[in-house]
Design a protein around this motif. Structure first.
Motif, PDB file in Angstrom:
ATOM      1  N   ALA A 148       1.111 -10.283  -8.534  1.00 21.63           N
ATOM      2  CA  ALA A 148       0.021 -11.046  -9.137  1.00 21.63           C
ATOM      3  C   ALA A 148      -1.269 -10.830  -8.351  1.00 21.63           C
ATOM      4  N   LEU A 149      -1.162 -10.148  -7.223  1.00 21.32           N
ATOM      5  CA  LEU A 149      -2.351  -9.907  -6.404  1.00 21.32           C
ATOM      6  C   LEU A 149      -3.151  -8.755  -6.981  1.00 21.32           C
ATOM      7  N   LYS A 150      -4.457  -8.789  -6.694  1.00 20.57           N
ATOM      8  CA  LYS A 150      -5.300  -7.731  -7.215  1.00 20.57           C
ATOM      9  C   LYS A 150      -5.235  -6.509  -6.284  1.00 20.57           C
ATOM     10  N   ILE A 151      -4.972  -5.366  -6.875  1.00 20.58           N
ATOM     11  CA  ILE A 151      -4.906  -4.119  -6.107  1.00 20.58           C
ATOM     12  C   ILE A 151      -5.978  -3.181  -6.634  1.00 20.58           C
ATOM     13  N   SER A 152      -6.610  -2.451  -5.767  1.00 22.36           N
ATOM     14  CA  SER A 152      -7.610  -1.478  -6.228  1.00 22.36           C
ATOM     15  C   SER A 152      -6.918  -0.392  -7.043  1.00 22.36           C
ATOM     16  N   ASP A 153      -7.652   0.214  -7.958  1.00 19.20           N
ATOM     17  CA  ASP A 153      -7.067   1.265  -8.799  1.00 19.20           C
ATOM     18  C   ASP A 153      -6.531   2.408  -7.946  1.00 19.20           C
ATOM     19  N   ALA A 154      -7.281   2.726  -6.886  1.00 18.83           N
ATOM     20  CA  ALA A 154      -6.883   3.842  -6.029  1.00 18.83           C
ATOM     21  C   ALA A 154      -5.547   3.557  -5.351  1.00 18.83           C
ATOM     22  N   LEU A 155      -5.410   2.333  -4.811  1.00 14.66           N
ATOM     23  CA  LEU A 155      -4.168   1.972  -4.110  1.00 14.66           C
ATOM     24  C   LEU A 155      -3.002   1.926  -5.097  1.00 14.66           C
ATOM     25  N   ARG A 156      -3.256   1.370  -6.275  1.00 10.62           N
ATOM     26  CA  ARG A 156      -2.198   1.302  -7.284  1.00 10.62           C
ATOM     27  C   ARG A 156      -1.737   2.704  -7.685  1.00 10.62           C
ATOM     28  N   ALA A 157      -2.714   3.585  -7.886  1.00 14.22           N
ATOM     29  CA  ALA A 157      -2.390   4.965  -8.298  1.00 14.22           C
ATOM     30  C   ALA A 157      -1.564   5.661  -7.224  1.00 14.22           C
ATOM     31  N   LYS A 158      -2.004   5.474  -5.982  1.00 13.67           N
ATOM     32  CA  LYS A 158      -1.304   6.111  -4.860  1.00 13.67           C
ATOM     33  C   LYS A 158       0.133   5.587  -4.751  1.00 13.67           C
ATOM     34  N   ALA A 159       0.261   4.275  -4.756  1.00 11.78           N
ATOM     35  CA  ALA A 159       1.586   3.662  -4.601  1.00 11.78           C
ATOM     36  C   ALA A 159       2.499   4.063  -5.756  1.00 11.78           C
ATOM     37  N   SER A 160       1.963   4.063  -6.975  1.00  7.97           N
ATOM     38  CA  SER A 160       2.764   4.440  -8.148  1.00  7.97           C
ATOM     39  C   SER A 160       3.250   5.876  -8.021  1.00  7.97           C
ATOM     40  N   GLU A 161       2.328   6.724  -7.612  1.00  9.25           N
ATOM     41  CA  GLU A 161       2.674   8.140  -7.484  1.00  9.25           C
ATOM     42  C   GLU A 161       3.832   8.322  -6.491  1.00  9.25           C
ATOM     43  N   ILE A 162       3.771   7.598  -5.361  1.00  4.12           N
ATOM     44  CA  ILE A 162       4.830   7.732  -4.341  1.00  4.12           C
ATOM     45  C   ILE A 162       6.170   7.241  -4.891  1.00  4.12           C
ATOM     46  N   ILE A 174      -5.480 -17.719   9.544  1.00  5.63           N
ATOM     47  CA  ILE A 174      -4.420 -17.241   8.660  1.00  5.63           C
ATOM     48  C   ILE A 174      -5.004 -17.072   7.263  1.00  5.63           C
ATOM     49  N   LYS A 175      -4.949 -15.875   6.755  1.00  3.58           N
ATOM     50  CA  LYS A 175      -5.535 -15.611   5.436  1.00  3.58           C
ATOM     51  C   LYS A 175      -4.406 -15.325   4.454  1.00  3.58           C
ATOM     52  N   THR A 176      -4.408 -16.068   3.361  1.00  2.00           N
ATOM     53  CA  THR A 176      -3.340 -15.863   2.374  1.00  2.00           C
ATOM     54  C   THR A 176      -3.878 -15.573   0.974  1.00  2.00           C
ATOM     55  N   SER A 177      -5.204 -15.737   0.772  1.00  2.45           N
ATOM     56  CA  SER A 177      -5.729 -15.418  -0.561  1.00  2.45           C
ATOM     57  C   SER A 177      -6.705 -14.252  -0.462  1.00  2.45           C
ATOM     58  N   TRP A 178      -6.655 -13.398  -1.447  1.00  2.00           N
ATOM     59  CA  TRP A 178      -7.365 -12.133  -1.383  1.00  2.00           C
ATOM     60  C   TRP A 178      -8.102 -11.849  -2.689  1.00  2.00           C
ATOM     61  N   ASP A 179      -9.309 -11.286  -2.558  1.00  2.00           N
ATOM     62  CA  ASP A 179      -9.969 -10.762  -3.751  1.00  2.00           C
ATOM     63  C   ASP A 179      -9.239  -9.495  -4.165  1.00  2.00           C
ATOM     64  N   VAL A 180      -8.933  -8.726  -3.159  1.00  2.00           N
ATOM     65  CA  VAL A 180      -8.216  -7.485  -3.412  1.00  2.00           C
ATOM     66  C   VAL A 180      -7.386  -7.145  -2.176  1.00  2.00           C
ATOM     67  N   LEU A 181      -6.221  -6.583  -2.395  1.00  2.00           N
ATOM     68  CA  LEU A 181      -5.299  -6.276  -1.293  1.00  2.00           C
ATOM     69  C   LEU A 181      -5.897  -5.191  -0.378  1.00  2.00           C
ATOM     70  N   PRO A 182      -5.767  -5.334   0.934  1.00  2.00           N
ATOM     71  CA  PRO A 182      -6.288  -4.292   1.833  1.00  2.00           C
ATOM     72  C   PRO A 182      -5.670  -2.926   1.518  1.00  2.00           C
ATOM     73  N   GLU A 183      -6.388  -1.900   1.903  1.00  5.95           N
ATOM     74  CA  GLU A 183      -6.047  -0.541   1.468  1.00  5.95           C
ATOM     75  C   GLU A 183      -5.010   0.168   2.342  1.00  5.95           C
ATOM     76  N   PHE A 184      -4.385  -0.558   3.238  1.00  8.61           N
ATOM     77  CA  PHE A 184      -3.390   0.106   4.084  1.00  8.61           C
ATOM     78  C   PHE A 184      -2.206   0.598   3.254  1.00  8.61           C
ATOM     79  N   TYR A 185      -1.782   1.799   3.529  1.00  7.03           N
ATOM     80  CA  TYR A 185      -0.541   2.263   2.906  1.00  7.03           C
ATOM     81  C   TYR A 185      -0.002   3.452   3.683  1.00  7.03           C
ATOM     82  N   THR A 186       1.272   3.752   3.466  1.00  5.66           N
ATOM     83  CA  THR A 186       1.889   4.945   4.063  1.00  5.66           C
ATOM     84  C   THR A 186       2.557   5.724   2.937  1.00  5.66           C
ATOM     85  N   ASP A 187       3.218   6.805   3.276  1.00  5.41           N
ATOM     86  CA  ASP A 187       3.894   7.553   2.208  1.00  5.41           C
ATOM     87  C   ASP A 187       5.354   7.130   2.044  1.00  5.41           C
ATOM     88  N   ASP A 188       5.708   6.005   2.660  1.00 14.01           N
ATOM     89  CA  ASP A 188       7.076   5.513   2.536  1.00 14.01           C
ATOM     90  C   ASP A 188       7.262   4.845   1.168  1.00 14.01           C
TER      91      ASP A 188
END
Ligand SMILES: Nc1ncnc2c1ncn2[C@@H]1O[C@H](COP(=O)(O)OP(=O)(O)O)[C@@H](O)[C@H]1O
Ligand SMILES: [Mg+2]
Lengths: 402, 251
Positions: free
Chosen positions: A21-35, A99-113
């Motif tokens: 339900a969190l907002k993800i940037s298009d770039a992060l979503r595309a990357k994660a989906s591709e992996i 402690i931050k629990t609400s986000w406009d958009v999820l941070p862009e950290f990701y790995t190829d796992d």
């Protein structure tokens, strides 16, 4: 031409999961989906997963069946706490400072796992902890898992320059809980900072728990990761530490108590990229019944990383004839002026010592319990936080009374 | 106190005890002497319940119970104590902690309440004095890094803490210098009473100058072949064991 579409095990798993339900940037979503789209569950052929089979994930049913946790939930009375119940941040808790629990958009950290990418797409809670001062504040995240659910927390822990902090990641599952816990934790330890994380995995006996920690250490920093897999059907921890700055200290400790048919796999990597650093790793555990344990510890010392002292040790005690251990320490050293050692042992409790203790009036059980406590005590001594240490002592005792 | 009748025992198919008979009453001190390999430690191990041995014949009654039917810890609860010839080092297990568990398990077996922390600590202080064992050593890991003499003194300290009915001391004197020997003997003598008894296994006569036995037995080839008073020990010291061996063969 007709394209043959084969369904991967990830595809099957995804039909059971609810998109984040969190907002993800298009770039992060595309990357994660591709992996995820280009992956399948790891098999024996995948070196890093040689002894750990996650196919059982697709037998889990996230039916929301509820069972309460009968034991005390909280480890630390002295800390600030955030409760995450069945993967969701409990309401009214988003106002805690640092402690931050609400986000406009999820941070862009990701790995190829692939499991990290899956964590992005189906994230149930994103939590950031910030440490800004030298007071060594303790924050406990209590993950209370009472229903069979998919629990996908994404954690960001920031210990800023000169700051000191302690985090307790406390995973507690109802006794027979059958959840899929999938956690990604990104850790940044700033210059001259000192961060300790204590992770307790006391999961339900049918729970799968896959966790990854990605740690970056800046110069003159100290980082400690203590990992305690206490129960669960399958527990896999991937700890990756990049030591990016000079004069760092890195401590990795683990203690595990496995029984039944549980399977536990700790993979650790410490990557010494620069000179004048110290790392010490100690993982010890007892394996009973038909349980299996896997340990793989990698230490890299890069070409210009001179004057590195790196020590690693894994010791196991088999309490039954049917337990299994696969332990593999790996050193890869490309610098010449370094001091490194590693060792791995697997054995049984000392029969002579058991006889000696029994001859003084201890029951066989009490004798074995004393010897196991002594064996794991070496790891517990490394645990600076008293509340965590006494919790673990009590858990070891309980492990034997059950 | 204890009655051993016609005891036969094997290890790995080899017969070590070949019909050993011995009775020890309350208030008595018995010395068992004999050449290396005679079976002295085997006897001590069997009494304490070591499981590697196969008892093929005979019986042992201790405090009215069939000893051989009891587990090692049940024997301890009934008041049997073995001072090991080679005390085991147990890293990470504190000497006093484990003794406290031992005392409480014994009390529990008798239906008694656990010992209070205060009472226990007072006892540690009192008993460690008897064997001149540094109280720091008393609280360290069991025998870890102890010298040979300290290990043996620790055995007697544990004996003092557990206050057994029957103590079996297996070559507690071996490897000790004369001072350590004196301390160990003093410990044993201090603990002696009309209600308890001890079996002192030794290879040399010299311990018996300090712990005066009521009976001296010679164990040879798995049997007690000769019994006498303390003078027998002196005779053995003088003549060695060969005459016994010859006498037994003729007999
Ligand atoms: N674990 C064992 N396996 C095989 N033989 C043993 C074992 N323990 C003792 N023995 C044998 O039993 C005999 C008696 O040994 P022991 O009781 O130690 O003698 P003592 O204490 O009188 O010197 C010796 O011949 C010894 O080699
Ligand atoms: Mg011997």
């Amino acid at each position: 031409m007709e394209e043959v579409l084969t369904q991967t095990k990830f595809d099957i798993l995804r039909t059971e999961l609810r998109p984040t339900a969190l907002k993800i940037s298009d770039a992060l979503r595309a990357k994660a989906s591709e992996i995820v789209n280009s992956s399948d569950f790891p098999t024996r052929k995948n070196e890093a997963w040689k002894y750990t089979n996650v196919n059982g994930l697709n037998k889990l049913v996230f039916d929301g069946k509820n069972a309460p946790i009968s034991e005390p939930l909280i480890i630390s009375n002295r800390s600030r706490k955030l409760f995450v119940k069945n993967g969701q941040v409990s309401e009214g808790q988003s106002m805690l400072s640092g402690i931050k629990t609400s986000w406009d958009v999820l941070p862009e950290f990701y790995t190829d796992d692939a499991f990290d990418a899956l964590n992005v797409l189906y994230c149930t809670a994103a939590i950031q902890l910030n440490f800004d001062n030298a007071e060594n504040e303790t924050i406990e995240l209590v993950f209370e898992n009472t229903t069979n659910s998919a629990i996908f927390p994404r954690l960001f822990i920031q210990c800023n320059k000169g700051a000191k902090g302690t985090v307790i990641l406390n995973f507690q599952g109802a006794e027979k809980n059958a959840s899929f816990i999938n956690v990604s934790t990104y850790v940044n330890v700033g210059e001259n900072a000192n961060l300790s994380i204590h992770k307790i995995q006391k999961n339900g006996t049918e729970t799968f728990d896959l966790q990854r920690e990605y740690v970056d250490q800046a110069a003159n920093s100290t980082f400690t990761m203590n990992t305690f897999p206490l129960s669960g059907k399958l527990t896999r921890n991937d700890l990756k530490i990049n030591v990016n700055g000079n004069n760092c200290e890195t401590f990795m400790n683990g203690a595990y108590t496995l029984k039944g048919k549980s399977h536990c796999d700790n993979h650790t990597t410490v990557d010494h990229k620069v000179a004048h650093c110290y790392s010490k790793e100690l993982y010890k555990g007892v394996i009973d019944d038909r349980a299996t344990n896997v340990f793989n510890g990698k230490v890299f010392v890069r070409k210009d990383a001179q004057k590195i002292n790196a020590f690693q040790s894994n010791a196991n005690i088999l309490l039954s004839d049917t337990g299994t251990v696969n332990s593999k320490p790996e050193l890869e050293i490309y610098a010449d002026d370094v001091k490194c050692s590693h060792g791995s042992t697997t054995g049984q409790l000392d029969d002579e010592a058991i006889f000696y203790l029994r001859s003084r009036g201890l029951s066989e059980k009490a004798a074995k319990e004393l010897l196991v406590k002594a064996f794991l005590g070496e790891v517990l001594e490394e645990v600076q936080n008293e509340e965590v240490r006494s919790y673990l002592e009590a858990q070891i005792e309980k492990h034997f009374s059950a | 106190m204890i009655e051993i009748k016609n005891l036969h025992a094997n290890i790995e198919g080899k017969e070590i005890l070949k019909g050993l008979t011995l009775t020890v009453n309350a208030g008595e001190v018995h010395a068992i002497m004999g050449p290396n390999g005679a079976g002295k430690s085997t006897l001590a191990s069997i009494l304490a319940g070591r499981e590697e041995y196969e008892i093929t014949k005979g019986e042992v009654t201790f405090e009215g119970a069939d000893l051989l039917e009891l587990s090692t810890e049940e024997r301890a609860h009934l008041g049997l104590f073995l001072a090991f010839q080679y005390p085991v080092e147990i890293p990470g297990v504190s000497n006093v902690n484990f003794l406290r568990t031992a005392i409480n398990e014994t009390r529990d077996a008798k239906g008694e309440d656990p010992i209070s922390a205060k009472e226990f600590m007072a006892m540690v202080r009192e008993k460690s004095k008897i064997v001149e064992l540094d109280s720091k050593l008393a609280s360290r890991s069991v025998n870890e890094g102890f010298s040979g003499g300290e290990k043996k003194r620790n055995e007697i300290f544990q004996m003092a803490m557990l206050n057994p009915k029957l103590a079996v001391l297996d070559e507690t004197d071996s490897g000790l210098d004369i001072d350590a020997l004196r301390i160990v003997a003093k410990g044993v003598n201090t603990l002696k009473s009309a209600d308890n008894a001890s079996i002192v296994i030794t290879h040399y006569q010299r311990l018996l100058d300090y712990i005066v036995p009521d009976f001296v037995h010679v164990l040879h080839d798995g049997k007690i072949v000769k019994t006498g008073n303390k003078d027998l020990a002196l005779e053995l010291e003088e003549k060695g064991y060969d005459w016994i061996k010859e006498e037994t063969q003729v007999g």
